[in-house]
Motif scaffolding. Sequence first.
Motif, mmCIF file in Angstrom:
data_model
loop_
_atom_site.group_PDB
_atom_site.id
_atom_site.type_symbol
_atom_site.label_atom_id
_atom_site.label_comp_id
_atom_site.label_asym_id
_atom_site.label_seq_id
_atom_site.Cartn_x
_atom_site.Cartn_y
_atom_site.Cartn_z
ATOM 1 N N GLY A 192 0.712 -1.285 -0.138
ATOM 2 C CA GLY A 192 -0.018 -0.079 -0.087
ATOM 3 C C GLY A 192 0.779 1.177 0.051
ATOM 4 N N SER A 193 1.798 1.261 0.980
ATOM 5 C CA SER A 193 2.682 2.581 0.948
ATOM 6 C C SER A 193 3.590 2.755 -0.360
ATOM 7 C CB SER A 193 3.490 2.291 2.310
ATOM 8 O OG SER A 193 4.474 3.515 2.326
ATOM 9 N N ILE A 194 4.352 1.568 -0.718
ATOM 10 C CA ILE A 194 5.035 1.916 -2.026
ATOM 11 C C ILE A 194 4.581 1.804 -3.244
ATOM 12 C CG2 ILE A 194 6.966 0.718 -3.220
ATOM 13 C CD1 ILE A 194 7.368 -0.884 -0.428
ATOM 14 N N GLY A 195 3.296 1.316 -3.315
ATOM 15 C CA GLY A 195 2.398 1.153 -4.388
ATOM 16 C C GLY A 195 1.674 2.555 -4.776
ATOM 17 N N GLY A 196 1.348 3.242 -3.457
ATOM 18 C CA GLY A 196 1.114 4.795 -3.667
ATOM 19 C C GLY A 196 2.183 5.810 -4.548
ATOM 20 N N HIS A 197 3.482 5.370 -4.124
ATOM 21 C CA HIS A 197 4.385 6.430 -4.695
ATOM 22 C C HIS A 197 4.518 5.838 -6.111
ATOM 23 C CE1 HIS A 197 6.093 8.361 -1.388
ATOM 24 N NE2 HIS A 197 5.861 7.402 -0.783
ATOM 25 N N VAL A 198 4.562 4.410 -6.526
ATOM 26 C CA VAL A 198 4.619 3.808 -7.776
ATOM 27 C C VAL A 198 3.392 4.201 -8.728
ATOM 28 C CG1 VAL A 198 4.630 1.729 -9.096
ATOM 29 C CG2 VAL A 198 6.193 2.035 -7.056
ATOM 30 N N TRP A 199 2.330 4.222 -8.099
ATOM 31 C CA TRP A 199 1.039 4.690 -8.800
ATOM 32 C C TRP A 199 1.132 6.073 -9.288
ATOM 33 C CZ3 TRP A 199 -2.999 2.227 -10.839
ATOM 34 C CH2 TRP A 199 -4.128 3.108 -11.285
ATOM 35 N N ARG A 200 1.559 6.955 -8.517
ATOM 36 C CA ARG A 200 1.722 8.495 -8.871
ATOM 37 C C ARG A 200 2.630 8.647 -10.189
ATOM 38 N NH1 ARG A 200 2.380 9.702 -3.349
ATOM 39 N NH2 ARG A 200 4.725 9.824 -3.906
ATOM 40 N N GLY A 201 3.708 7.676 -10.476
ATOM 41 C CA GLY A 201 4.317 7.797 -11.575
ATOM 42 C C GLY A 201 3.897 6.954 -12.606
ATOM 43 N N LEU A 202 2.583 6.355 -12.755
ATOM 44 C CA LEU A 202 1.879 5.711 -13.879
ATOM 45 C C LEU A 202 0.794 6.319 -14.179
ATOM 46 C CD1 LEU A 202 2.451 1.737 -12.604
ATOM 47 C CD2 LEU A 202 3.544 3.170 -14.551
ATOM 48 N N SER A 203 0.391 6.481 -15.484
ATOM 49 C CA SER A 203 -0.959 6.886 -15.929
ATOM 50 C C SER A 203 -1.882 5.622 -15.874
ATOM 51 C CB SER A 203 -0.885 7.527 -17.128
ATOM 52 O OG SER A 203 -0.589 6.679 -18.191
ATOM 53 N N ARG A 204 -3.098 5.984 -16.043
ATOM 54 C CA ARG A 204 -4.205 4.960 -16.334
ATOM 55 C C ARG A 204 -3.798 4.215 -17.411
ATOM 56 N NH1 ARG A 204 -8.549 4.815 -12.752
ATOM 57 N NH2 ARG A 204 -8.930 6.738 -11.683
ATOM 58 N N SER A 205 -3.310 4.846 -18.501
ATOM 59 C CA SER A 205 -2.955 4.099 -19.826
ATOM 60 C C SER A 205 -1.899 3.404 -19.657
ATOM 61 C CB SER A 205 -2.965 5.154 -21.035
ATOM 62 O OG SER A 205 -1.800 6.009 -20.575
ATOM 63 N N ASP A 206 -0.683 3.598 -18.881
ATOM 64 C CA ASP A 206 0.356 3.076 -18.535
ATOM 65 C C ASP A 206 -0.117 1.667 -17.896
ATOM 66 O OD1 ASP A 206 2.356 5.056 -19.474
ATOM 67 O OD2 ASP A 206 2.604 5.538 -17.408
ATOM 68 N N VAL A 207 -0.682 1.732 -16.922
ATOM 69 C CA VAL A 207 -1.317 0.545 -16.264
ATOM 70 C C VAL A 207 -2.100 -0.452 -17.158
ATOM 71 C CG1 VAL A 207 -2.876 -0.348 -14.365
ATOM 72 C CG2 VAL A 207 -1.484 1.601 -13.953
ATOM 73 N N LYS A 208 -2.816 0.242 -18.068
ATOM 74 C CA LYS A 208 -3.462 -1.042 -18.917
ATOM 75 C C LYS A 208 -2.366 -1.334 -19.875
ATOM 76 C CE LYS A 208 -7.242 -0.676 -22.193
ATOM 77 N NZ LYS A 208 -7.360 -0.706 -23.436
ATOM 78 N N GLU A 209 -1.632 -0.611 -20.475
ATOM 79 C CA GLU A 209 -0.421 -1.133 -21.376
ATOM 80 C C GLU A 209 0.467 -2.111 -20.859
ATOM 81 O OE1 GLU A 209 3.109 0.921 -24.205
ATOM 82 O OE2 GLU A 209 2.338 1.887 -22.730
ATOM 83 N N LEU A 210 0.810 -1.895 -19.597
ATOM 84 C CA LEU A 210 1.632 -2.895 -18.634
ATOM 85 C C LEU A 210 0.611 -4.285 -18.420
ATOM 86 C CD1 LEU A 210 3.195 -0.269 -16.127
ATOM 87 C CD2 LEU A 210 4.393 -1.586 -18.252
ATOM 88 N N GLY A 211 -0.367 -3.919 -18.352
ATOM 89 C CA GLY A 211 -1.328 -5.135 -17.799
ATOM 90 C C GLY A 211 -1.566 -6.062 -19.049
ATOM 91 N N GLU A 212 -1.783 -5.361 -20.146
ATOM 92 C CA GLU A 212 -2.029 -6.108 -21.574
ATOM 93 C C GLU A 212 -0.644 -6.811 -21.947
ATOM 94 O OE1 GLU A 212 -3.593 -3.049 -24.200
ATOM 95 O OE2 GLU A 212 -5.680 -3.259 -23.244
ATOM 96 N N LEU A 213 0.669 -6.139 -21.558
ATOM 97 C CA LEU A 213 1.874 -6.985 -22.059
ATOM 98 C C LEU A 213 1.746 -8.102 -21.272
ATOM 99 C CD1 LEU A 213 4.365 -6.460 -23.548
ATOM 100 C CD2 LEU A 213 5.327 -5.709 -21.567
ATOM 101 N N LEU A 214 1.578 -8.010 -19.944
ATOM 102 C CA LEU A 214 1.581 -9.117 -19.141
ATOM 103 C C LEU A 214 0.795 -10.318 -19.338
ATOM 104 C CD1 LEU A 214 2.318 -7.481 -15.598
ATOM 105 C CD2 LEU A 214 3.912 -8.848 -17.018
ATOM 106 N N ASP A 215 -0.332 -9.770 -19.978
ATOM 107 C CA ASP A 215 -1.452 -10.870 -20.525
ATOM 108 C C ASP A 215 -0.853 -11.550 -21.781
ATOM 109 O OD1 ASP A 215 -3.242 -10.576 -18.420
ATOM 110 O OD2 ASP A 215 -4.469 -9.155 -19.561
ATOM 111 N N SER A 216 -0.104 -10.735 -22.461
ATOM 112 C CA SER A 216 0.257 -11.367 -23.839
ATOM 113 C C SER A 216 1.336 -12.508 -23.661
ATOM 114 C CB SER A 216 0.799 -10.374 -24.852
ATOM 115 O OG SER A 216 2.181 -9.918 -24.390
ATOM 116 N N GLY A 217 1.919 -12.857 -22.756
ATOM 117 C CA GLY A 217 3.092 -13.713 -22.746
ATOM 118 C C GLY A 217 2.804 -14.586 -21.461
#
Length: 169
Positions: free
Chosen positions: A94-119
Motif C-alpha cells: 500500500g505505501s510503496i504502491g502509492g508512490h509507484v502509482w503516482r508515476g504511472l498513468s491509467r493508460s500505462d497501467v492498462k498497457e503494462l497489464g495487457e503486455l503481461l497478459d500477452s506472454g
Amino acid sequence: MAKVDGTFLYIGTYAGEAAARDDYAIVKDLHTDGAVGTYDAAVITKDSSGKVHVNKDEMATRHGGWGGAAAGAVIGILFPPAVIGTALVGGAIGSIGGHVWRGLSRSDVKELGELLDSGEAALLVIGASTLEAALDKAQLNAEKHIAKELGVSTDDVDAAVQEAASEIN
C-alpha cells in the motif's frame, strides 16, 4: 533523458518461464558488476487457472535494498488480489504502491497489464534510472517489452520501503 534519481520500470514477456529466469539472472549479474544500483525484480507466471505467481530469488533482491517490496507494489497495481496466487509483501504494498502509482498513468497501467497478459512469463524490474542504460546494453531476450521512467524518485520509494519495514518489525 532519465532523471538522475528517477525510478525506472521494465517489463518483458517471454514464451516460457526459463527464458524469463535467464534474463533475471542477467539483471542480477548487472547488479553484482555494479552496473545498476538499487533494484527489485521478479519473474511472473500464470497457471492454467489464470492465477498470477511471483517468483523471486530473495537473496538477489536483498542486495538491491528493496527486498521484494517494490516489485510487489507494481504487481499489486497491475493485478487484482483475486488473481494473485502468491502472497506479496502485505502492508508494504500500500505505501510503496502509492508512490509507484503516482508515476504511472491509467493508460500505462492498462498497457503494462495487457503486455503481461500477452506472454506466458514476464520479467519485471524496477529500480534506479541507471537500469535503463544497463538493460539496453545487456540486450535482454524478451519477445516484447515496455520500459518507462516513472517520474517518482528512488528516494521516495526508499523512504516508503523503510517505513513499511519499520511497521512490519
